[in-house]
Scaffold this motif. Structure first.
Motif, PDB file in Angstrom:
ATOM      1  N   ASN A 210       0.802  -1.224   0.000  1.00  0.00           N
ATOM      2  CA  ASN A 210       0.000   0.000   0.000  1.00  0.00           C
ATOM      3  C   ASN A 210       0.837   1.277   0.000  1.00  0.00           C
ATOM      4  O   ASN A 210       2.003   1.267   0.364  1.00  0.00           O
ATOM      5  CB  ASN A 210      -0.939  -0.005   1.204  1.00  0.00           C
ATOM      6  N   PHE A 211       0.197   2.353  -0.406  1.00  0.00           N
ATOM      7  CA  PHE A 211       0.838   3.666  -0.414  1.00  0.00           C
ATOM      8  C   PHE A 211       0.612   4.358   0.924  1.00  0.00           C
ATOM      9  O   PHE A 211      -0.388   4.116   1.594  1.00  0.00           O
ATOM     10  CB  PHE A 211       0.193   4.574  -1.468  1.00  0.00           C
ATOM     11  N   SER A 212       1.541   5.244   1.280  1.00  0.00           N
ATOM     12  CA  SER A 212       1.326   6.133   2.419  1.00  0.00           C
ATOM     13  C   SER A 212       2.105   7.417   2.147  1.00  0.00           C
ATOM     14  O   SER A 212       3.283   7.382   1.819  1.00  0.00           O
ATOM     15  CB  SER A 212       1.837   5.480   3.705  1.00  0.00           C
ATOM     16  N   PHE A 213       1.409   8.547   2.257  1.00  0.00           N
ATOM     17  CA  PHE A 213       2.067   9.829   1.975  1.00  0.00           C
ATOM     18  C   PHE A 213       2.061  10.781   3.166  1.00  0.00           C
ATOM     19  O   PHE A 213       2.606  11.867   3.076  1.00  0.00           O
ATOM     20  CB  PHE A 213       1.386  10.522   0.785  1.00  0.00           C
ATOM     21  N   SER A 214       1.445  10.359   4.296  1.00  0.00           N
ATOM     22  CA  SER A 214       1.339  11.332   5.386  1.00  0.00           C
ATOM     23  C   SER A 214       2.689  11.567   6.070  1.00  0.00           C
ATOM     24  O   SER A 214       2.964  12.671   6.537  1.00  0.00           O
ATOM     25  CB  SER A 214       0.274  10.900   6.401  1.00  0.00           C
ATOM     26  N   GLY A 215       3.556  10.549   6.103  1.00  0.00           N
ATOM     27  CA  GLY A 215       4.893  10.721   6.690  1.00  0.00           C
ATOM     28  C   GLY A 215       5.705  11.721   5.882  1.00  0.00           C
ATOM     29  O   GLY A 215       6.466  12.530   6.437  1.00  0.00           O
ATOM     30  N   LEU A 216       5.521  11.692   4.585  1.00  0.00           N
ATOM     31  CA  LEU A 216       6.236  12.622   3.708  1.00  0.00           C
ATOM     32  C   LEU A 216       5.848  14.067   4.035  1.00  0.00           C
ATOM     33  O   LEU A 216       6.709  14.952   4.136  1.00  0.00           O
ATOM     34  CB  LEU A 216       5.895  12.309   2.238  1.00  0.00           C
ATOM     35  N   VAL A 255       7.924   2.502  -7.181  1.00  0.00           N
ATOM     36  CA  VAL A 255       8.237   1.287  -6.408  1.00  0.00           C
ATOM     37  C   VAL A 255       7.011   0.370  -6.346  1.00  0.00           C
ATOM     38  O   VAL A 255       7.109  -0.841  -6.565  1.00  0.00           O
ATOM     39  CB  VAL A 255       8.720   1.670  -4.981  1.00  0.00           C
ATOM     40  N   LYS A 256       5.846   0.941  -6.046  1.00  0.00           N
ATOM     41  CA  LYS A 256       4.613   0.128  -5.930  1.00  0.00           C
ATOM     42  C   LYS A 256       4.220  -0.453  -7.287  1.00  0.00           C
ATOM     43  O   LYS A 256       3.743  -1.578  -7.375  1.00  0.00           O
ATOM     44  CB  LYS A 256       3.439   0.957  -5.395  1.00  0.00           C
ATOM     45  N   LEU A 257       4.407   0.346  -8.328  1.00  0.00           N
ATOM     46  CA  LEU A 257       4.027  -0.152  -9.650  1.00  0.00           C
ATOM     47  C   LEU A 257       4.942  -1.300 -10.078  1.00  0.00           C
ATOM     48  O   LEU A 257       4.482  -2.323 -10.591  1.00  0.00           O
ATOM     49  CB  LEU A 257       4.061   0.983 -10.687  1.00  0.00           C
ATOM     50  N   LYS A 258       6.243  -1.136  -9.832  1.00  0.00           N
ATOM     51  CA  LYS A 258       7.200  -2.208 -10.176  1.00  0.00           C
ATOM     52  C   LYS A 258       6.821  -3.503  -9.470  1.00  0.00           C
ATOM     53  O   LYS A 258       6.873  -4.581 -10.057  1.00  0.00           O
ATOM     54  CB  LYS A 258       8.615  -1.800  -9.742  1.00  0.00           C
ATOM     55  N   SER A 259       6.481  -3.381  -8.185  1.00  0.00           N
ATOM     56  CA  SER A 259       6.106  -4.561  -7.419  1.00  0.00           C
ATOM     57  C   SER A 259       4.831  -5.184  -7.992  1.00  0.00           C
ATOM     58  O   SER A 259       4.717  -6.405  -8.108  1.00  0.00           O
ATOM     59  CB  SER A 259       5.964  -4.152  -5.955  1.00  0.00           C
ATOM     60  N   ALA A 260       3.859  -4.349  -8.388  1.00  0.00           N
ATOM     61  CA  ALA A 260       2.615  -4.867  -8.986  1.00  0.00           C
ATOM     62  C   ALA A 260       2.918  -5.593 -10.293  1.00  0.00           C
ATOM     63  O   ALA A 260       2.332  -6.638 -10.579  1.00  0.00           O
ATOM     64  CB  ALA A 260       1.639  -3.714  -9.230  1.00  0.00           C
ATOM     65  N   ILE A 261       3.847  -5.057 -11.070  1.00  0.00           N
ATOM     66  CA  ILE A 261       4.207  -5.689 -12.349  1.00  0.00           C
ATOM     67  C   ILE A 261       4.849  -7.041 -12.084  1.00  0.00           C
ATOM     68  O   ILE A 261       4.496  -8.056 -12.704  1.00  0.00           O
ATOM     69  CB  ILE A 261       5.169  -4.778 -13.167  1.00  0.00           C
TER      70      ILE A 261
END
Ligand code: KG4
Ligand code: ZN
Length: 348
Positions: A210-216, A255-261
């Motif tokens: 999953n994605f998370s952007f709040s830490g950023l 990174v997430k897309l590569k993993s999905a691929i």
């Protein structure tokens, strides 16, 4: 087959007329989008009550305009397509209730469309339909998700954001840099102009699907505070911060897309949503080896009614009518309402 489409899920009021020919090609006959950015800018974000009121004022005008431009009357329309969710409840209600009124007045079937499904197929408006399976990466102001698509209304969720959406991460960071709302595109412009940065922001949740952007967002806040130290940021620093922020968001997505691929073995990727307009993101995705990338046209990256009409026509012509609200489905009726939360993978 012709549809009149309506979209009012967030802060864009939109209407369009689309036609499906005998070969299954779906094209736009006329289209209008009215953005409310100027109204919400003063508040630094969308005010749902104001957005709903604006839809109420603008929608009838836009519908008249698209009907006139396409030189059509309601007798030429085969079905209505309207965004039923997900989105802001009060905003969705304006579009749906307007559409119900038109459906009753002109005895037309009404199709409730999932907004995310609209984004997923938006790169194929006016084009040859996609070959499935494909991976759909939707990156917008309200949503960030990756689905394995097996066909219309057949989605397997791979990744979704646990907190902020990618567009939100752009907009909130832009706000911290002192840019006006919604700052995503402006931050991107500064980042591209800077071209490099002395800063590297931490990468979050790399191991999760999953994605998370709040830490950023927190990291940006701390960095801006430190650099600002009571004085205004120089243009140079602002540009370099923008570059570091954009790079971190893009890397997160890649990174997430590569993993999905690699997990799915599927290399056809379809990119849509407001953040798909980001040229650095497009460039990075285009570099992925062996990936066949299809991106929505800029006009159809952000919210629009053409993508809603596209899905409406597909569902109507293929009688996938479980989301139909109207006279072609005996099990549903005009009493069906909006779905503010409506995960696209729940569609059948
Ligand atoms: O798809 P959209 O209209 O929103 C939702 O349906 O939620 O996308 C709007 C989002 C905003 O957050 C905006 O800042 C962002 O897309 N956006 C961009 C760019 N253009 C629009 N973000 C980064 N770079 C851009 N060039
Ligand atoms: Zn959207």
């Amino acid at each position: 087959m012709i549809t009149l489409a309506i979209e009012t899920s967030c802060d864009e009021t939109a209407s369009a007329i689309l036609k499906r020919d005998q070969n299954g090609l779906i094209t736009v006959l006329s289209e209008r989008i009215s953005s409310q950015v100027k109204i919400h800018e003063a508040y630094g974000g969308i005010v749902p009550e104001l957005a709903a009121r604006e839809h109420l004022v603008n929608l009838p005008i836009l519908v008249d305009q698209v009907m006139n431009e396409a030189k059509l009357t309601y007798r030429d329309i085969n079905c209505l397509s309207v965004t039923r969710g997900p989105g802001l409840k009060g905003c969705l209600l304006i579009g749906l209730n307007f559409a119900k009124g038109v459906a009753v007045a002109h005895a037309l079937p009404l199709i409730g469309v999932n907004h995310i499904e609209g984004h997923i197929y938006s790169p194929f408006i006016g084009e040859t339909p996609p070959t499935d399976p494909f991976l759909a990466l939707v990156v917008s102001g309200g949503h960030t998700e990756i689905h394995l698509v097996h066909g219309i209304s057949n989605y397997e969720l791979i990744s979704r954001t646990l907190d902020d959406a990618a567009g939100e991460a752009f907009d909130k960071s832009a706000h911290l840099l002192g840019l006006p709302y919604p700052g995503g595109a402006k931050l991107a412009e500064l980042a591209d102009r800077a071209g490099s940065s002395r800063y590297v922001l931490p990468r979050f949740m790399r191991e999760s699907d999953n994605f998370s952007f709040s830490g950023l967002k927190t990291a940006v806040l701390l960095l801006v505070k430190k650099e600002q130290a009571g004085i205004a940021l120089s243009d140079q620093l602002r540009g370099e911060l923008a570059y570091a922020i954009q790079s971190a968001i893009i890397e997160n997505i890649v990174v997430k897309l590569k993993s999905a691929i690699s997990k799915s073995g599927v290399k056809r990727v379809v990119l849509s949503g407001g953040v798909a307009a980001n040229s650095a993101l497009r460039l990075e995705l285009a570099k992925l080896p062996g990936v066949d990338l299809k991106v929505a046209k800029p006009l159809w990256c952000t919210d629009n009614a053409a993508m809603i009409g596209y899905i409406g026509l597909l569902r109507y012509s293929e009688s996938k009518n479980n989301s139909l609200i109207g006279d072609t489905d005996k099990n549903s009726s005009l009493t069906n309402s909006v779905l503010a939360r409506w995960p696209v993978e729940l569609l059948k």
